[in-house]
Design a protein around this motif. Structure first.
Motif, short mmCIF file in Angstrom:
data_model
loop_
_atom_site.label_atom_id
_atom_site.label_comp_id
_atom_site.label_asym_id
_atom_site.label_seq_id
_atom_site.Cartn_x
_atom_site.Cartn_y
_atom_site.Cartn_z
N GLN A 1 35.82 47.48 41.95
CA GLN A 1 36.29 46.12 41.73
C GLN A 1 37.37 46.07 40.66
O GLN A 1 37.14 46.49 39.52
CB GLN A 1 35.15 45.17 41.35
CG GLN A 1 35.58 43.71 41.28
CD GLN A 1 34.45 42.77 40.96
OE1 GLN A 1 33.46 43.14 40.34
NE2 GLN A 1 34.59 41.51 41.39
N SER B 1 39.68 40.10 38.81
CA SER B 1 40.07 38.94 39.62
C SER B 1 40.14 39.24 41.12
O SER B 1 40.85 38.55 41.86
CB SER B 1 41.42 38.38 39.16
OG SER B 1 41.35 38.02 37.80
N GLN B 2 39.43 40.27 41.56
CA GLN B 2 39.37 40.58 42.98
C GLN B 2 37.92 40.81 43.39
O GLN B 2 37.05 41.09 42.56
CB GLN B 2 40.18 41.84 43.30
CG GLN B 2 41.68 41.69 43.11
CD GLN B 2 42.43 42.92 43.60
OE1 GLN B 2 41.97 43.64 44.46
NE2 GLN B 2 43.61 43.15 43.03
N GLY B 3 37.68 40.71 44.69
CA GLY B 3 36.36 41.04 45.21
C GLY B 3 36.17 42.54 45.25
O GLY B 3 37.12 43.30 45.28
N PRO B 4 34.92 42.99 45.26
CA PRO B 4 34.65 44.43 45.36
C PRO B 4 35.21 45.01 46.67
O PRO B 4 35.33 44.30 47.67
CB PRO B 4 33.13 44.50 45.33
CG PRO B 4 32.68 43.24 44.69
CD PRO B 4 33.69 42.21 45.12
#
Lengths: 111, 114
Positions: free
Chosen positions: A38, A41-44
């Protein structure tokens, strides 16, 4: 669900190999070991998954000993862009297949 | 392929207000999930769905409701928002098939409840 334990943080330098070890003593027979990455500020994002022995893809390798109570994610020749949080998860191969996240390992790669 | 999209990206609510977060996937996945992530923590499962018309509770379902009327959409509702629901919400989907079960995550919705 099997609980996992992994280091809170690790530091490395560009070009080095990084190995992150995860322990999962209570892993069940139908559980897979899965690693996600991850960025802030992003999804995994899925990296790799395995059941036993060794699995390799274009991004990483996953080593799982015979007793499956631990696993090691190996990232060859890391770069600055590999700075991220890495999560080790144990995922049942049946039922809802939901992911149980711990706090992960924060990898910082320096130039 | 857009993958998994989430609407909106950001939202600020006052305590007691309601809202709906929309998740859409174009991969024909059976399984869909809603997670929340608090600062410095891993993700926690709120609700999930294993197919159109089905939903189930996850680890932290209180204060949330969900619906999956169409296979490609999974809605998360907050009926009466509370400051404790300030978080980043991630939607994910997966095929649910045997073997490798990669979950694909959306970009997240950052929600602040004042």
């Amino acid at each position: 669900l099997a609980k996992t334990t992994q280091p809170i943080s690790m530091d490395s330098y560009e070009g080095q190999e990084v190995n992150i070890t995860c322990s999962h003593n209570n892993i069940a027979t139908n559980d897979y070991i899965t690693w996600y990455q991850q960025f802030p500020s992003q999804g995994p994002r899925f990296i790799i998954q395995g059941y036993k022995t060794k699995v390799t893809n274009e991004v990483a390798s996953l080593f799982i000993p015979a007793d499956r109570k631990s696993s090691t994610l190996s990232l060859p020749r890391v770069s600055l862009s590999d700075t991220a949080v890495y999560y080790c998860l144990v995922v049942p191969n049946t039922g809802r297949r939901a992911l149980t996240f711990g706090s992960g390992t924060r990898l910082q790669v320096q130039p | 392929n857009a993958g998994v999209t989430q609407t909106p990206k950001f939202r600020v609510l006052k305590t007691g207000q309601s809202m709906t977060l929309l998740c859409a996937q174009d991969m024909n996945h059976e399984y869909m999930y809603w997670y929340r992530q608090d600062p410095g923590m891993g993700l926690r499962l709120i609700h999930y769905s294993v197919g159109e018309g089905t939903t189930a509770k996850g680890e932290v379902p209180d204060g949330y409701n969900v619906s999956r009327l169409k296979k490609q959409n999974f809605l998360l509702g907050l009926e009466s928002a509370a400051p404790s629901q300030t978080s980043v919400y991630f939607c994910a989907s997966s095929s649910g098939g045997v073997g490798v079960n990669e979950q694909f995550f959306g970009p997240g919705t950052r929600l602040t409840v004042l």
